[in-house]
Motif scaffolding. Sequence first.
Motif, PDB file in Angstrom:
ATOM      1  N   LEU A  94       0.829  -1.209   0.000  1.00 25.71           N
ATOM      2  CA  LEU A  94       0.000   0.000   0.000  1.00 25.71           C
ATOM      3  C   LEU A  94       0.862   1.257   0.000  1.00 25.71           C
ATOM      4  CD1 LEU A  94      -2.750   1.415   0.253  1.00 25.71           C
ATOM      5  CD2 LEU A  94      -2.579   1.123   2.742  1.00 25.71           C
ATOM      6  N   ILE A  95       1.917   1.259   0.820  1.00 26.49           N
ATOM      7  CA  ILE A  95       2.814   2.420   0.872  1.00 26.49           C
ATOM      8  C   ILE A  95       3.466   2.649  -0.486  1.00 26.49           C
ATOM      9  CG2 ILE A  95       4.967   3.286   1.866  1.00 26.49           C
ATOM     10  CD1 ILE A  95       4.155   1.734   4.451  1.00 26.49           C
ATOM     11  N   SER A  96       3.906   1.571  -1.128  1.00 26.77           N
ATOM     12  CA  SER A  96       4.568   1.722  -2.427  1.00 26.77           C
ATOM     13  C   SER A  96       3.614   2.247  -3.495  1.00 26.77           C
ATOM     14  CB  SER A  96       5.168   0.384  -2.867  1.00 26.77           C
ATOM     15  OG  SER A  96       6.319   0.090  -2.102  1.00 26.77           O
ATOM     16  N   TRP A  97       2.365   1.792  -3.485  1.00 25.54           N
ATOM     17  CA  TRP A  97       1.392   2.330  -4.438  1.00 25.54           C
ATOM     18  C   TRP A  97       1.179   3.832  -4.212  1.00 25.54           C
ATOM     19  CZ3 TRP A  97      -1.041   1.333  -8.839  1.00 25.54           C
ATOM     20  CH2 TRP A  97      -1.042   0.018  -9.317  1.00 25.54           C
ATOM     21  N   CYS A  98       0.982   4.213  -2.962  1.00 24.79           N
ATOM     22  CA  CYS A  98       0.774   5.639  -2.659  1.00 24.79           C
ATOM     23  C   CYS A  98       2.021   6.450  -2.999  1.00 24.79           C
ATOM     24  CB  CYS A  98       0.415   5.816  -1.182  1.00 24.79           C
ATOM     25  SG  CYS A  98      -1.188   5.108  -0.723  1.00 24.79           S
ATOM     26  N   ALA A  99       3.186   5.901  -2.659  1.00 26.81           N
ATOM     27  CA  ALA A  99       4.437   6.597  -2.972  1.00 26.81           C
ATOM     28  C   ALA A  99       4.649   6.677  -4.474  1.00 26.81           C
ATOM     29  CB  ALA A  99       5.606   5.879  -2.306  1.00 26.81           C
ATOM     30  N   GLY A 100       4.264   5.612  -5.209  1.00 27.41           N
ATOM     31  CA  GLY A 100       4.389   5.650  -6.657  1.00 27.41           C
ATOM     32  C   GLY A 100       3.559   6.760  -7.271  1.00 27.41           C
ATOM     33  N   LEU A 101       2.335   6.940  -6.758  1.00 29.87           N
ATOM     34  CA  LEU A 101       1.495   8.044  -7.236  1.00 29.87           C
ATOM     35  C   LEU A 101       2.131   9.397  -6.909  1.00 29.87           C
ATOM     36  CD1 LEU A 101      -2.014   6.652  -6.245  1.00 29.87           C
ATOM     37  CD2 LEU A 101      -1.208   7.111  -8.575  1.00 29.87           C
ATOM     38  N   ALA A 102       2.668   9.517  -5.684  1.00 38.47           N
ATOM     39  CA  ALA A 102       3.340  10.767  -5.302  1.00 38.47           C
ATOM     40  C   ALA A 102       4.558  11.007  -6.185  1.00 38.47           C
ATOM     41  CB  ALA A 102       3.748  10.707  -3.833  1.00 38.47           C
ATOM     42  N   ALA A 103       5.288   9.929  -6.524  1.00 38.40           N
ATOM     43  CA  ALA A 103       6.450  10.066  -7.399  1.00 38.40           C
ATOM     44  C   ALA A 103       6.026  10.491  -8.799  1.00 38.40           C
ATOM     45  CB  ALA A 103       7.214   8.740  -7.448  1.00 38.40           C
ATOM     46  N   SER A 143      10.044   3.433  -4.778  1.00 40.45           N
ATOM     47  CA  SER A 143       9.002   4.433  -5.047  1.00 40.45           C
ATOM     48  C   SER A 143       8.978   5.517  -3.982  1.00 40.45           C
ATOM     49  CB  SER A 143       7.626   3.754  -5.131  1.00 40.45           C
ATOM     50  OG  SER A 143       7.473   3.085  -6.354  1.00 40.45           O
ATOM     51  N   LEU A 144       9.123   5.127  -2.725  1.00 43.05           N
ATOM     52  CA  LEU A 144       9.118   6.122  -1.649  1.00 43.05           C
ATOM     53  C   LEU A 144      10.283   7.080  -1.802  1.00 43.05           C
ATOM     54  CD1 LEU A 144       7.744   7.077   0.961  1.00 43.05           C
ATOM     55  CD2 LEU A 144       9.244   5.507   2.227  1.00 43.05           C
ATOM     56  N   PHE A 145      11.464   6.544  -2.080  1.00 39.26           N
ATOM     57  CA  PHE A 145      12.621   7.417  -2.265  1.00 39.26           C
ATOM     58  C   PHE A 145      12.447   8.304  -3.495  1.00 39.26           C
ATOM     59  CE2 PHE A 145      16.668   8.385  -4.264  1.00 39.26           C
ATOM     60  CZ  PHE A 145      17.300   9.074  -3.229  1.00 39.26           C
ATOM     61  N   THR A 146      11.948   7.739  -4.593  1.00 38.85           N
ATOM     62  CA  THR A 146      11.758   8.533  -5.811  1.00 38.85           C
ATOM     63  C   THR A 146      10.785   9.677  -5.578  1.00 38.85           C
ATOM     64  OG1 THR A 146      12.244   6.629  -7.218  1.00 38.85           O
ATOM     65  CG2 THR A 146      11.033   8.444  -8.230  1.00 38.85           C
ATOM     66  N   ALA A 147       9.738   9.426  -4.788  1.00 40.50           N
ATOM     67  CA  ALA A 147       8.781  10.496  -4.483  1.00 40.50           C
ATOM     68  C   ALA A 147       9.471  11.640  -3.759  1.00 40.50           C
ATOM     69  CB  ALA A 147       7.627   9.939  -3.645  1.00 40.50           C
ATOM     70  N   PHE A 148      10.245  11.320  -2.729  1.00 38.09           N
ATOM     71  CA  PHE A 148      10.966  12.359  -2.000  1.00 38.09           C
ATOM     72  C   PHE A 148      11.955  13.086  -2.908  1.00 38.09           C
ATOM     73  CE2 PHE A 148      10.152   9.734   1.985  1.00 38.09           C
ATOM     74  CZ  PHE A 148       9.236  10.634   2.507  1.00 38.09           C
ATOM     75  N   ALA A 149      12.688  12.320  -3.727  1.00 43.48           N
ATOM     76  CA  ALA A 149      13.707  12.925  -4.585  1.00 43.48           C
ATOM     77  C   ALA A 149      13.094  13.822  -5.655  1.00 43.48           C
ATOM     78  CB  ALA A 149      14.557  11.832  -5.231  1.00 43.48           C
ATOM     79  N   ALA A 150      12.012  13.368  -6.291  1.00 48.89           N
ATOM     80  CA  ALA A 150      11.387  14.162  -7.353  1.00 48.89           C
ATOM     81  C   ALA A 150      10.867  15.485  -6.805  1.00 48.89           C
ATOM     82  CB  ALA A 150      10.251  13.366  -7.994  1.00 48.89           C
ATOM     83  N   TRP A 151      10.165  15.430  -5.672  1.00 47.11           N
ATOM     84  CA  TRP A 151       9.642  16.665  -5.089  1.00 47.11           C
ATOM     85  C   TRP A 151      10.751  17.542  -4.534  1.00 47.11           C
ATOM     86  CZ3 TRP A 151       5.156  18.725  -6.021  1.00 47.11           C
ATOM     87  CH2 TRP A 151       4.080  17.913  -6.394  1.00 47.11           C
ATOM     88  N   ALA A 152      11.815  16.929  -4.007  1.00 51.21           N
ATOM     89  CA  ALA A 152      12.938  17.723  -3.499  1.00 51.21           C
ATOM     90  C   ALA A 152      13.611  18.490  -4.623  1.00 51.21           C
ATOM     91  CB  ALA A 152      13.949  16.822  -2.787  1.00 51.21           C
ATOM     92  N   LEU A 153      13.816  17.834  -5.771  1.00 49.40           N
ATOM     93  CA  LEU A 153      14.454  18.513  -6.896  1.00 49.40           C
ATOM     94  C   LEU A 153      13.537  19.574  -7.498  1.00 49.40           C
ATOM     95  CD1 LEU A 153      16.259  15.479  -8.569  1.00 49.40           C
ATOM     96  CD2 LEU A 153      17.298  17.350  -7.262  1.00 49.40           C
ATOM     97  N   TRP A 154      12.234  19.298  -7.530  1.00 44.17           N
ATOM     98  CA  TRP A 154      11.295  20.322  -7.990  1.00 44.17           C
ATOM     99  C   TRP A 154      11.329  21.524  -7.047  1.00 44.17           C
ATOM    100  CZ3 TRP A 154       6.885  22.248  -5.489  1.00 44.17           C
ATOM    101  CH2 TRP A 154       6.087  23.113  -6.258  1.00 44.17           C
ATOM    102  N   ALA A 155      11.317  21.269  -5.746  1.00 41.70           N
ATOM    103  CA  ALA A 155      11.383  22.363  -4.768  1.00 41.70           C
ATOM    104  C   ALA A 155      12.684  23.136  -4.923  1.00 41.70           C
ATOM    105  CB  ALA A 155      11.256  21.803  -3.351  1.00 41.70           C
ATOM    106  N   LEU A 156      13.773  22.421  -5.205  1.00 41.72           N
ATOM    107  CA  LEU A 156      15.068  23.073  -5.384  1.00 41.72           C
ATOM    108  C   LEU A 156      15.047  24.012  -6.587  1.00 41.72           C
ATOM    109  CD1 LEU A 156      18.066  22.904  -4.284  1.00 41.72           C
ATOM    110  CD2 LEU A 156      18.473  21.313  -6.156  1.00 41.72           C
ATOM    111  N   LEU A 157      14.510  23.529  -7.713  1.00 37.82           N
ATOM    112  CA  LEU A 157      14.494  24.333  -8.932  1.00 37.82           C
ATOM    113  C   LEU A 157      13.543  25.520  -8.826  1.00 37.82           C
ATOM    114  CD1 LEU A 157      14.572  21.577 -11.704  1.00 37.82           C
ATOM    115  CD2 LEU A 157      16.478  22.888 -10.758  1.00 37.82           C
TER     116      LEU A 157
END
Length: 363
Positions: A94-103, A143-157
Amino acid sequence: MPGPVKSAAPALGVFVGLHLVGLLVLALISHKVHGWDLLHLLGNRYDSRWYDQIAVHGYGRQAPKSYAMFPLFPAMMAVLGPVTPGPTWTAGVLISWCAGLAAAWGLYMLGTHLRDRRTGILLAALWAVLPHAVIEVSAYTESLFTAFAAWALWALLTRRWVSAGILTLFAGLTRPSASALVAAVGLAAGVAVLRRQDGWRPWLCALLAPVGFVGYLAWVGVRMDRWDGYFWVQAHRWGSRFDGGRYTATALVNYLTRRTDIAMYTCAFVLLTALVLLALLATERWPWPLIVYAALLLATVIGTAGYFHSKARLLLPAFTLLLPLAAGMANIRTRNAALIIGGLALTSAWYGSYLLLIWRYSP
């Protein structure tokens, strides 16, 4: 604040649809060949079992080998497990599905910011049809890490420094891959500080970014009573150590010059393709933090000895490498792009089924 979900709905719908195709193929093959339960395949295999054991019993039972697993994912499983039907590992799925959507949402936002909505949707779609994409909806941490990384890089830019620092902190509690993200975010914050941009916010970002990653390594060091405890565990309990790429280079030559399993050929293909995409990312002049992140993540995967068959999976969070492909596909006809994505989806579905049903080792 992130854009409304409505604007990202196409990317989220594409992510879900592509993974449903993959799971349908997996369900049909598993039922016909093995009769295995689909949820069991996604949630209770290989690394997933380690996270389940940590969620249920903590690190003590399997210490020190379990210290190689970062704590955030099993902690979330422990919290959600009691309210999730079935065993604790179902919470991991369940966490991976939710994290995948967030990613997928984060990838859409990143691609849209850098180019346009079409690029954002295609970036999310390409990530969902990678050879090891089935892991994105399994009880793994990618997926959880990718979600954090994608949003972190978007926030950075977009110069949301505090958000970038907090997201990187949580990424640092998720996977060792966070070393690449910490470096990219920290360097960008340092440049902003030197240029005296945005006041105190880059300072706080630089302070927050390494806390999760460094904090966990320090905790393991205390538990092991040695400063290099985490790296000792990786080397002596998992047989994984940094050798600058000698092992990977030798393995590539060996697997490409003799008959071997399709999993080894696939990993070799992914590694070589990643090097080409990194060159494209650099020559097309994408924002340098994205290049730093991809280069360091790729260097970590290539430079670490052991587990050649898992290196393609370990590159799932290297989504910035897909930006040249997404931007290029954004310029072709929708029908042609759909055919390409559809073909990749079917290939990924077959290969994911192979990994979970036939391949004898961790994907």
